[in-house]
Design an enzyme around this catalytic site. Structure first.
Site, PDB file in Angstrom:
ATOM      1  CE  LYS A 173      -2.072   3.467   1.908  1.00 42.43           C
ATOM      2  NZ  LYS A 173      -2.027   4.286   0.937  1.00 42.43           N
ATOM      3  CD  GLU A 248      12.802   1.398  10.556  1.00 42.21           C
ATOM      4  OE1 GLU A 248      12.708   2.745  10.507  1.00 42.21           O
ATOM      5  OE2 GLU A 248      12.523   0.559  10.653  1.00 42.21           O
ATOM      6  CB  CYS A 282      12.795   9.522   8.644  1.00 40.30           C
ATOM      7  SG  CYS A 282      13.884   8.021   7.896  1.00 40.30           S
ATOM      8  CD  GLU A 383       9.589  13.277  11.271  1.00 43.51           C
ATOM      9  OE1 GLU A 383       8.119  13.382  11.329  1.00 43.51           O
ATOM     10  OE2 GLU A 383       9.670  13.182  11.108  1.00 43.51           O
TER      11      GLU A 383
HETATM   12  P1  NAP Z   1       1.883   8.321   6.943  1.00 44.53           P
HETATM   13  O1  NAP Z   1       0.845   9.892   6.867  1.00 44.53           O
HETATM   14  O2  NAP Z   1       2.179   8.485   7.997  1.00 44.53           O
HETATM   15  O3  NAP Z   1       1.796   7.703   5.728  1.00 44.53           O
HETATM   16  C1  NAP Z   1       1.885   6.797   5.523  1.00 44.53           C
HETATM   17  C2  NAP Z   1       1.064   5.925   4.925  1.00 44.53           C
HETATM   18  O4  NAP Z   1       0.648   4.896   6.062  1.00 44.53           O
HETATM   19  C3  NAP Z   1       0.909   6.491   4.246  1.00 44.53           C
HETATM   20  O5  NAP Z   1       0.889   5.087   2.760  1.00 44.53           O
HETATM   21  C4  NAP Z   1      -0.758   6.433   3.895  1.00 44.53           C
HETATM   22  O6  NAP Z   1      -1.357   6.572   3.180  1.00 44.53           O
HETATM   23  C5  NAP Z   1      -0.680   5.365   5.308  1.00 44.53           C
HETATM   24  N1  NAP Z   1      -1.947   5.239   5.809  1.00 44.53           N
HETATM   25  C6  NAP Z   1      -2.108   6.756   6.573  1.00 44.53           C
HETATM   26  N2  NAP Z   1      -3.660   6.550   7.469  1.00 44.53           N
HETATM   27  C7  NAP Z   1      -4.050   5.328   7.845  1.00 44.53           C
HETATM   28  C8  NAP Z   1      -4.197   4.539   8.231  1.00 44.53           C
HETATM   29  N3  NAP Z   1      -5.118   4.447   9.337  1.00 44.53           N
HETATM   30  N4  NAP Z   1      -3.899   3.247   8.435  1.00 44.53           N
HETATM   31  C9  NAP Z   1      -3.118   2.620   7.626  1.00 44.53           C
HETATM   32  N5  NAP Z   1      -1.670   2.432   6.462  1.00 44.53           N
HETATM   33  C10 NAP Z   1      -2.479   4.189   6.950  1.00 44.53           C
HETATM   34  O7  NAP Z   1       3.299   9.858   6.674  1.00 44.53           O
HETATM   35  P2  NAP Z   1       3.848   9.830   5.092  1.00 44.53           P
HETATM   36  O8  NAP Z   1       3.264  11.218   5.907  1.00 44.53           O
HETATM   37  O9  NAP Z   1       3.702   9.552   4.498  1.00 44.53           O
HETATM   38  O10 NAP Z   1       5.398  10.393   5.725  1.00 44.53           O
HETATM   39  C11 NAP Z   1       6.298  11.296   6.295  1.00 44.53           C
HETATM   40  C12 NAP Z   1       5.805  10.533   8.034  1.00 44.53           C
HETATM   41  O11 NAP Z   1       6.668   9.057   7.503  1.00 44.53           O
HETATM   42  C13 NAP Z   1       7.730  11.239   8.328  1.00 44.53           C
HETATM   43  O12 NAP Z   1       6.833  11.008  10.254  1.00 44.53           O
HETATM   44  C14 NAP Z   1       8.781  10.392   8.395  1.00 44.53           C
HETATM   45  O13 NAP Z   1       9.689  10.515   9.313  1.00 44.53           O
HETATM   46  C15 NAP Z   1       8.708   8.722   8.435  1.00 44.53           C
HETATM   47  N6  NAP Z   1       9.485   8.324   7.391  1.00 44.53           N
HETATM   48  C16 NAP Z   1      10.146   7.166   8.722  1.00 44.53           C
HETATM   49  C17 NAP Z   1      11.184   6.415   7.985  1.00 44.53           C
HETATM   50  C18 NAP Z   1      12.129   5.361   8.804  1.00 44.53           C
HETATM   51  O14 NAP Z   1      12.584   5.220   8.227  1.00 44.53           O
HETATM   52  N7  NAP Z   1      11.979   5.791   9.629  1.00 44.53           N
HETATM   53  C19 NAP Z   1      11.578   6.679   6.366  1.00 44.53           C
HETATM   54  C20 NAP Z   1      10.008   7.450   6.121  1.00 44.53           C
HETATM   55  C21 NAP Z   1       9.796   8.014   6.064  1.00 44.53           C
HETATM   56  P3  NAP Z   1      -2.381   8.030   2.426  1.00 44.53           P
HETATM   57  O15 NAP Z   1      -0.748   8.654   2.112  1.00 44.53           O
HETATM   58  O16 NAP Z   1      -2.958   7.088   1.718  1.00 44.53           O
HETATM   59  O17 NAP Z   1      -2.521   8.685   3.432  1.00 44.53           O
END
Ligand code: NAP
Length: 495
Positions: A173, A248, A282, A383
């Protein structure tokens, strides 16, 4: 323009609702592509397909060596199509093409590295000749692999490569904002020989397709990369059926510069750490901790360098970094800035939406330096995921360590000093999953990646990354069976 579709049980499908989503460039809002918009019913179909393929056992009965060879084929095919992948990644995210090319090269390395991991398993010597005691590793089962938009294919590859090697079936996904390369990956997996039903793809909003993927009892593992709040929600959702979770999450990463550091290198890396990909990383070095005696020198040079950064779209040869991913994200970063100012942070440069020729339609934010920050401020604790560096000062090694650990996160950090022993002490004391000493940012597929504290659960990459997708099974064989003799048998004799 071809509609991006779900991939379920080896077939490309549109959502039953017929809904579609336009993927627009964060640079100028032109429609890059259009994707079918899934809902819970689509996700359930994918779960049924993945479960049937796993329970059918065809793929997990492949030999380990055959699955290693499969990963090598996947890597070769992505390498062949690198330009197509990079253009698609750059299109969805508006990151510069060259950055997307680096990302896809990293994806190839991830598949190649996983292909080198030998099948785990070992014997336990229990000191009895009639007993063989062996630990075997089996695939964890059906996995939901949920990725973010900042490094769309790279983050997914960290999950797909070990899942395939382990023999799992899965549903990918991707973020609703950046689905293109996940679709390309499914084509590649088919070409490489992944059987139908093993690799499935669901497109759509996490708020709609996420619930089945994280609550359905037929899912064994949820591996998620994304924000803290979503991660907490997923962990809670998965608890009802005691799924395994690998998370992550975000980071608020301290970049600590001591006065005895190579300041030219430290400041140059601080600029990259904070502003690469406009801070949408991240592990971005968004918290700069500077020894007080060099504070003014470092901050003045950092500010000068931030002011030189050229923003622009993916095709702009002069651009050094690009836009934020969406209007929603830009508004989040603007809100973070308002709170920072109201809490007393001093804006040295930037702090607002970027304007300029060619940037009018994009979600650009100016590279920003905030001084006089303290750990009580939300800009230091939260963040931003934007191009914003906060600066704090310290006067001793112990204070640097205390500040560096004063965060709920624990993803990564760096220490800069010419004193090797001091670097070692600080690195040992920092509670973050990766510490760079006199460097910032490199990671390797061979080396574990992940977070302490609220930055996550589990590890990706390295040997541990594979083990998220495996279950250990203890096999005890007795070649000379005898009675246990524990309970009285009441005089009965089997003879
Ligand atoms: P996000 O909003 O949490 O979304 C991540 C994924 O989860 C997307 O595919 C999103 O889908 C999905 N999602 C949202 N709500 C969900 C739910 N209720 N159930 C299941 N899946 C759901 O994060 P983002 O804005 O895409 O990414 C940025 C974040 O990722 C930052 O906080 C960053 O630090 C973190 N990150 C961490 C790492 C690491 O290695 N630790 C690496 C990269 C990024 P939709 O997009 O369709 O809403």
């Amino acid at each position: 323009m071809t509609l991006l579709r779900h991939f379920i049980n080896g077939t490309w499908q549109e959502s039953a609702t017929g809904r579609v989503r336009e993927i627009r460039s964060p640079h100028d809002q032109h429609v890059v592509t259009t994707a079918t918009e899934g809902d819970a019913a689509d996700a359930l179909q994918a779960i049924v397909a993945a479960r049937a393929s796993f329970d059918g056992g065809a793929f997990r009965s492949w030999s380990w060596q055959d699955r290693q060879a499969l990963l090598r084929r996947v890597a070769d095919l992505i390498e062949r199509d690198l330009n197509i992948y990079a253009a698609a990644e750059s299109g969805d995210t508006a990151k510069r093409l060259i950055e997307a090319e680096y990302d896809i090269a990293d994806v190839i390395s991830v598949f190649r590295f996983n292909a080198t991991i030998s099948e785990p398993g070992h014997s336990v010597d229990v000191g009895r000749s009639e007993i063989s005691s062996r630990i075997a590793y089996e695939p964890v089962g059906v996995c939901a692999l949920i990725g973010p938009w900042n490094y769309p294919l790279l983050q997914i590859s960290w999950k797909v490569a070990p899942a395939l090697l382990a023999g799992c079936s899965f549903i990918v996904k991707p973020s609703e904002l950046s689905p293109s390369t996940a679709v390309l990956l499914m084509h590649t997996l088919v070409e490489a020989g992944v059987p139908a039903g093993v690799a499935n793809l669901i497109l759509g909003a996490g708020s709609e397709v996420g619930a089945p993927l994280t609550t359905d009892p037929r899912i064994d593992l949820v591996s998620f990369t994304g924000g803290l709040q979503t991660g907490k929600h997923i962990m809670a959702s998965a608890a009802a059926t005691v799924k395994k979770v690998a998370l992550e999450l975000g980071g608020k990463n301290p970049n600590i510069i001591f006065a005895d550091a190579d300041l030219d290198a430290a400041i140059d890396n601080a600029v990259t750490a904070g502003f690469l990909h406009s801070g949408q990383v991240c592990s971005a070095g968004t918290r700069l901790l500077v020894e007080a005696s060099i504070h003014d020198q470092v901050v003045s040079e950092l500010t000068r360098r931030a002011g030189l950064i050229t923003l622009g779209g993916p095709d702009d040869a002069t651009a050094e970094t690009g836009p934020l991913i969406s209007e929603g994200h830009l508004n989040k970063v603007l809100g973070y800035m308002s709170r920072a100012i109201s809490e007393g942070a001093q804006v040295l440069i930037g702090g607002k939406r970027a304007s300029g020729i060619g940037l009018e339609q994009g979600w650009y934010f100016e590279p920003t330096v905030l001084d006089r920050c303290t750990t009580t401020m939300s800009c230091v604790q939260d963040e931003s995921f934007g191009p914003i560096i906060t600066v704090e000062s310290f006067t001793s090694e112990s204070e640097a360590i205390r500040l560096g650990n004063d965060t709920i996160y624990g993803l990564s950090g760096a220490v800069w000093s010419s004193d090797a022993a001091k670097c070692d002490r600080v690195a040992a004391a920092l509670r973050h999953g990766t510490i760079w000493i006199n460097d910032y940012g490199p990671y390797r597929p061979e080396a574990e990646w992940g977070g302490f504290k609220a930055s996550g659960v589990g590890r990706e990459l390295g040997g541990s990354g594979l083990h998220e997708y495996l279950e250990a099974k203890h096999l005890w064989r007795n070649t000379s069976p005898g009675r246990s003799g524990w309970f009285r048998d009441g005089g009965h004799s089997s003879e």
